[in-house]
Design an enzyme around this catalytic site. Structure first.
Site, PDB file in Angstrom:
ATOM      1  N   CYS A 119       2.641  -6.255  -0.360  1.00  0.00           N
ATOM      2  CA  CYS A 119       2.005  -5.531   0.752  1.00  0.00           C
ATOM      3  C   CYS A 119       1.028  -6.409   1.538  1.00  0.00           C
ATOM      4  O   CYS A 119       0.580  -6.028   2.614  1.00  0.00           O
ATOM      5  CB  CYS A 119       1.307  -4.286   0.227  1.00  0.00           C
ATOM      6  SG  CYS A 119       2.458  -3.169  -0.587  1.00  0.00           S
ATOM      7  N   HIS A 261      -3.734  -1.866   5.382  1.00  0.00           N
ATOM      8  CA  HIS A 261      -2.442  -1.547   4.770  1.00  0.00           C
ATOM      9  C   HIS A 261      -2.470  -0.066   4.387  1.00  0.00           C
ATOM     10  O   HIS A 261      -3.436   0.427   3.807  1.00  0.00           O
ATOM     11  CB  HIS A 261      -2.245  -2.421   3.528  1.00  0.00           C
ATOM     12  CG  HIS A 261      -1.055  -2.018   2.737  1.00  0.00           C
ATOM     13  ND1 HIS A 261       0.209  -2.011   3.263  1.00  0.00           N
ATOM     14  CD2 HIS A 261      -0.937  -1.582   1.466  1.00  0.00           C
ATOM     15  CE1 HIS A 261       1.051  -1.594   2.340  1.00  0.00           C
ATOM     16  NE2 HIS A 261       0.381  -1.319   1.234  1.00  0.00           N
ATOM     17  N   ASN A 291       3.864   4.263   2.340  1.00  0.00           N
ATOM     18  CA  ASN A 291       3.588   2.834   2.200  1.00  0.00           C
ATOM     19  C   ASN A 291       4.892   2.062   2.389  1.00  0.00           C
ATOM     20  O   ASN A 291       5.788   2.138   1.556  1.00  0.00           O
ATOM     21  CB  ASN A 291       3.004   2.612   0.794  1.00  0.00           C
ATOM     22  CG  ASN A 291       2.719   1.158   0.481  1.00  0.00           C
ATOM     23  OD1 ASN A 291       3.150   0.250   1.198  1.00  0.00           O
ATOM     24  ND2 ASN A 291       2.004   0.927  -0.599  1.00  0.00           N
TER      25      ASN A 291
HETATM   26  N1  COA Z   1       2.640  15.198  -8.693  1.00  0.00           N
HETATM   27  C1  COA Z   1       1.911  15.952  -9.490  1.00  0.00           C
HETATM   28  N2  COA Z   1       1.117  15.449 -10.440  1.00  0.00           N
HETATM   29  C2  COA Z   1       1.074  14.136 -10.600  1.00  0.00           C
HETATM   30  C3  COA Z   1       1.824  13.257  -9.800  1.00  0.00           C
HETATM   31  C4  COA Z   1       2.632  13.833  -8.816  1.00  0.00           C
HETATM   32  N3  COA Z   1       3.394  13.100  -7.985  1.00  0.00           N
HETATM   33  N4  COA Z   1       1.568  11.995 -10.169  1.00  0.00           N
HETATM   34  C5  COA Z   1       0.694  12.040 -11.172  1.00  0.00           C
HETATM   35  N5  COA Z   1       0.391  13.347 -11.439  1.00  0.00           N
HETATM   36  C6  COA Z   1      -0.518  13.883 -12.452  1.00  0.00           C
HETATM   37  C7  COA Z   1      -0.733  12.929 -13.607  1.00  0.00           C
HETATM   38  O1  COA Z   1       0.282  13.121 -14.571  1.00  0.00           O
HETATM   39  C8  COA Z   1      -2.089  13.357 -14.079  1.00  0.00           C
HETATM   40  O2  COA Z   1      -1.953  14.509 -14.867  1.00  0.00           O
HETATM   41  P1  COA Z   1      -2.843  14.716 -16.200  1.00  0.00           P
HETATM   42  O3  COA Z   1      -4.269  14.704 -15.722  1.00  0.00           O
HETATM   43  O4  COA Z   1      -2.348  16.011 -16.723  1.00  0.00           O
HETATM   44  O5  COA Z   1      -2.517  13.531 -17.045  1.00  0.00           O
HETATM   45  C9  COA Z   1      -2.820  13.772 -12.819  1.00  0.00           C
HETATM   46  O6  COA Z   1      -1.796  14.029 -11.849  1.00  0.00           O
HETATM   47  C10 COA Z   1      -3.747  12.708 -12.283  1.00  0.00           C
HETATM   48  O7  COA Z   1      -3.053  11.465 -12.296  1.00  0.00           O
HETATM   49  P2  COA Z   1      -3.722  10.150 -11.737  1.00  0.00           P
HETATM   50  O8  COA Z   1      -2.799   9.022 -11.964  1.00  0.00           O
HETATM   51  O9  COA Z   1      -5.129  10.059 -12.253  1.00  0.00           O
HETATM   52  O10 COA Z   1      -3.752  10.511 -10.180  1.00  0.00           O
HETATM   53  P3  COA Z   1      -4.540   9.793  -9.032  1.00  0.00           P
HETATM   54  O11 COA Z   1      -5.525  10.693  -8.439  1.00  0.00           O
HETATM   55  O12 COA Z   1      -5.006   8.423  -9.465  1.00  0.00           O
HETATM   56  O13 COA Z   1      -3.396   9.596  -7.951  1.00  0.00           O
HETATM   57  C11 COA Z   1      -2.004   7.838  -7.120  1.00  0.00           C
HETATM   58  C12 COA Z   1      -2.254   8.809  -8.275  1.00  0.00           C
HETATM   59  C13 COA Z   1      -0.786   7.011  -7.481  1.00  0.00           C
HETATM   60  C14 COA Z   1      -1.722   8.644  -5.871  1.00  0.00           C
HETATM   61  C15 COA Z   1      -3.258   6.931  -6.907  1.00  0.00           C
HETATM   62  O14 COA Z   1      -3.672   6.407  -8.154  1.00  0.00           O
HETATM   63  C16 COA Z   1      -3.006   5.809  -5.978  1.00  0.00           C
HETATM   64  O15 COA Z   1      -2.706   6.008  -4.804  1.00  0.00           O
HETATM   65  N6  COA Z   1      -3.178   4.563  -6.443  1.00  0.00           N
HETATM   66  C17 COA Z   1      -2.920   3.400  -5.623  1.00  0.00           C
HETATM   67  C18 COA Z   1      -1.452   3.104  -5.643  1.00  0.00           C
HETATM   68  C19 COA Z   1      -1.035   2.203  -4.515  1.00  0.00           C
HETATM   69  O16 COA Z   1      -1.572   2.270  -3.460  1.00  0.00           O
HETATM   70  N7  COA Z   1      -0.030   1.364  -4.772  1.00  0.00           N
HETATM   71  C20 COA Z   1       0.498   0.493  -3.793  1.00  0.00           C
HETATM   72  C21 COA Z   1      -0.493  -0.572  -3.469  1.00  0.00           C
HETATM   73  S1  COA Z   1       0.073  -1.571  -2.196  1.00  0.00           S
END
Ligand code: COA
Length: 335
Positions: A119, A261, A291
């Site tokens: 990215c 980004h 993304n």
């Molecule tokens: N739908 C519903 N629930 C979901 C889910 C989805 N698509 N994905 C994860 N969950 C659940 C998890 O299982 C977790 O449940 P639990 O508390 O029962 O274990 C809960 O939601 C929270 O998960 P978590 O991973 O803490 O969520 P988050 O708030 O961190 O959001 C992302 C997840 C991926 C959206 C976030 O971490 C993110 O955007 N990170 C950056 C990723 C990124 O930008 N990558 C590319 C970089 S270039």
């Protein structure tokens, strides 16, 4: 155009273009496949839908369409383009997809190669191209970001499949001896944290003959530790931009647009808050495209140029970040 011209001291941003595939995959569609909901995805990421390339499309076709639009904005004669850099992590030919873009454009005098930094790829490619122009080695460059992550997403992994989409964007950069619109830049890599986001080779084994083994080609799906990537982005991105502004004696008030980004709306908001840049200056198209990896920055840049948000001489603070882990920032003046 050829030849060394030591008077070339800077670069000018002359044009932009972009392309997205027609197929739209909404959050509702994804919720039919994995246990998620439109509400969850929107509230945690800001994404509503993303584009998915059709079976007849690939990275070089998307990149070609974006590049052609950028060139049309400049009125350049195609033969005068010296350099084409394609930022991609998903080439349709591992030996390089840039040459087929060169061929499609008919840019016969341009050297064309791929550059991979996930990215951050487009930003790294634009900075790389600018160095060739500033040294006087080349005069005109096209920098493309094109990615088709849909081919590598694990569509059964709800933690990552909600984030990514396909698309392409491009810019046209020209050397000039009058000014430098690449005001400053910085680029970073931390391989120690590389394990948080990968698209690794499968490492399947084969025997060529007798005791001679080899690994066969092929890639696994994207694996991601979302929380670690999130923490990385909200910590490193404001820092690198803040340092860049200070180094160049700019403050956030001098910035017309914050162009990050597009990974997650919460990351955009957090970086904006930390830099004290108001929401109205933060460009966002996440909702429509998710993304799109290396395509993200030129895609949103082109949208903003074409709808007259970004105007000639506007100052843009931009940052790309992602797998590697890699991140970078550039301070540019458009035009
Ligand atoms: N739908 C519903 N629930 C979901 C889910 C989805 N698509 N994905 C994860 N969950 C659940 C998890 O299982 C977790 O449940 P639990 O508390 O029962 O274990 C809960 O939601 C929270 O998960 P978590 O991973 O803490 O969520 P988050 O708030 O961190 O959001 C992302 C997840 C991926 C959206 C976030 O971490 C993110 O955007 N990170 C950056 C990723 C990124 O930008 N990558 C590319 C970089 S270039």
């Amino acid at each position: 155009m050829e030849g060394i011209n030591l008077n070339q001291i800077g670069v000018s941003f002359k044009g932009s273009g972009s392309y997205v595939p027609n197929q739209i995959l909404t959050n509702h569609d994804i919720s039919e496949k994995v246990d998620t909901s439109d509400e969850w995805i929107k509230s945690r990421t800001g994404i509503s839908q993303r584009r998915i390339s059709g079976l007849e499309e690939d990275v070089s076709q998307m990149g070609y369409k974006a590049a052609l639009k950028a060139i049309k904005m400049t009125n350049w004669d195609i033969e005068t383009i010296d350099l084409i850099i394609l930022a991609t992590s998903t080439p349709n030919d591992l030996f390089g997809s840039a040459p087929s873009i060169q061929e499609k454009l008919g840019a016969n005098n341009a050297v064309a190669f791929d550059l991979t930094a996930a990215c951050s790829g487009f930003l790294f490619a634009a900075i790389t191209a600018s160095q060739f122009l500033k040294t006087g080695s080349y005069k005109r460059a096209i920098v493309i970001g094109s990615d088709q992550l849909s081919s590598y997403v694990d569509w059964n992994d709800r933690r990552s499949c909600i984030l990514f989409g396909d698309g392409a964007g491009a810019i046209a950069i020209e050397a000039t001896n009058e000014f430098d619109n690449l005001i400053g830049f910085d680029m970073r890599t931390d391989g120690q944290r590389g394990c948080f986001l990968n698209l690794s080779s499968q490492n399947n084994q084969d025997v060529i003959v007798n005791n001679i083994n080899c690994s066969t080609g092929g890639f696994s799906s994207i694996t991601m530790n979302g929380q670690e990537v999130y923490k990385f982005a909200v910590r490193e991105v404001p820092l690198i931009i803040d340092n860049l502004l200070k180094k160049n004696k700019y403050s956030s008030e001098n910035v017309d647009w914050l162009l990050l980004h597009q990974a997650n709306k919460r990351i955009l908001d957090s970086v904006g808050d930390r830099l004290n840049i108001s929401k109205g200056k933060i460009l966002s198209n996440l909702s429509n495209y998710g993304n799109t990896s290396a395509a993200t920055i030129p895609l949103i840049l082109d949208e903003a140029v074409r709808n007259n948000k970004i105007k000639q001489n506007d100052v843009i603070a931009t940052s790309g970040f992602g797998a590697g882990l890699s991140w970078g920032a550039a301070l540019i003046r458009w035009g």
